[in-house]
Design a protein around this motif. Structure first.
Motif, PDB file in Angstrom:
ATOM      1  N   THR A 171     -18.449  74.565  41.457  1.00 20.76           N
ATOM      2  CA  THR A 171     -18.624  75.946  41.881  1.00 20.76           C
ATOM      3  C   THR A 171     -19.833  76.564  41.180  1.00 20.76           C
ATOM      4  N   GLY A 172     -20.802  76.995  41.963  1.00 23.34           N
ATOM      5  CA  GLY A 172     -21.997  77.614  41.403  1.00 23.34           C
ATOM      6  C   GLY A 172     -22.969  76.636  40.780  1.00 23.34           C
ATOM      7  N   THR A 173     -22.755  75.341  41.003  1.00 21.29           N
ATOM      8  CA  THR A 173     -23.616  74.324  40.400  1.00 21.29           C
ATOM      9  C   THR A 173     -24.876  74.122  41.230  1.00 21.29           C
ATOM     10  N   PRO A 174     -26.064  74.273  40.642  1.00 20.00           N
ATOM     11  CA  PRO A 174     -27.310  74.067  41.388  1.00 20.00           C
ATOM     12  C   PRO A 174     -27.609  72.592  41.583  1.00 20.00           C
ATOM     13  N   LEU A 175     -28.573  72.309  42.436  1.00 21.01           N
ATOM     14  CA  LEU A 175     -28.950  70.935  42.751  1.00 21.01           C
ATOM     15  C   LEU A 175     -29.402  70.176  41.503  1.00 21.01           C
ATOM     16  N   SER A 176     -30.161  70.817  40.639  1.00 20.61           N
ATOM     17  CA  SER A 176     -30.666  70.144  39.440  1.00 20.61           C
ATOM     18  C   SER A 176     -29.532  69.647  38.551  1.00 20.61           C
TER      19      SER A 176
END
Length: 240
Positions: free
Chosen positions: A67-72
């Motif tokens: 949840t809310g984790t960006p691609l990087s």
């Protein structure tokens, strides 16, 4: 914990992956080739990274870790998962091969006696040849140094800890001496899915075997009743 319980749990377990979250998924054409045909897609499970199998093709993230984790960050997690899975596969095979009744030790001779559970083998080697661990540390460090140079960004400008290069595909460290890596994107995705599943299973299996040996100090095949326990702790140069 018994080995039967560990093996059953390992076979029934499914490795956790992560659900996709919004992030900038636009990647230049030049980068796509470097990413082995993978183009990050925020509408797909784990941005479209390989690794999902039935019945969890649409995502398995019961704890909501993505949840809310960006691609990087997702790429960092996949890099860690692939590398830990590879180490665990070596560890799982190594533990079984070096213990009773197989007892194959490529680095030293121990054919004349059982040297006990694999979790103490390095302790035994260190007691006899302390310089070996120094050599092992240097060898591991050189491998990690190569991985860092290939995949991790230089600490300059707007830099985040363990930031991966944009054109680095998680786990692709350029080591393919047998030239097994497929050139087709779909075939590559299939191969990596197989590697990930075996690595996930190995992480669970290796953890279970290590825990079992820590509990009673007996080798894996001895615990399973498939080998005779002939280990004599007094025959090795360390305290058990």
């Amino acid at each position: 914990m018994t080995m039967k319980f560990t093996i059953l749990a390992t076979l029934l377990s499914t490795a956790a992956a992560f659900a996709p979250t919004p992030s900038n998924s636009r990647v230049s054409t030049s980068v796509r080739a470097e990413l082995n045909g993978w183009v990050p897609d925020e509408s797909k499970f784990a941005f479209g990274l390989p690794g999902a199998i039935p019945p969890f093709e649409d995502g398995f993230d019961p704890l909501g870790l993505a949840t809310g984790t960006p691609l990087s960050t997702m790429k960092q997690w996949r890099e860690a998962e692939v590398q830990h899975g590879r180490v665990a596969m070596l560890a799982a095979v190594g533990m079984l091969v070096t213990e009773e009744p197989i007892e194959y030790h490529p680095l030293f001779e121990a054919f004349n006696k059982d040297i006990g559970p694999a979790i103490r083998h390095l302790d035994e080697v260190d007691a006899v040849s302390p310089f070996f661990l120094t050599f092992l540390t240097i060898a591991i460090g050189s491998v990690e140094w190569n991985r860092a140079l290939r995949g991790f960004s230089k600490p300059e400008g707007e830099f985040a800890f363990q930031q991966l290069k944009d054109n680095y595909y998680p786990g692709d460290v350029g080591f393919d001496p047998l030239n097994l890596k497929p050139t087709d994107a779909d075939e590559f995705a299939t191969m990596q899915t197989k590697e990930l599943q075996n690595g996930r299973l190995a992480m669970l299996g290796a953890a279970g075997m290590i825990a079992q040996e820590l509990v009673n100090g007996k080798e894996i095949f001895v615990n399973l009743g498939l080998a005779t326990d002939r280990f004599d702790p007094s025959s090795v140069p360390i305290q058990f």
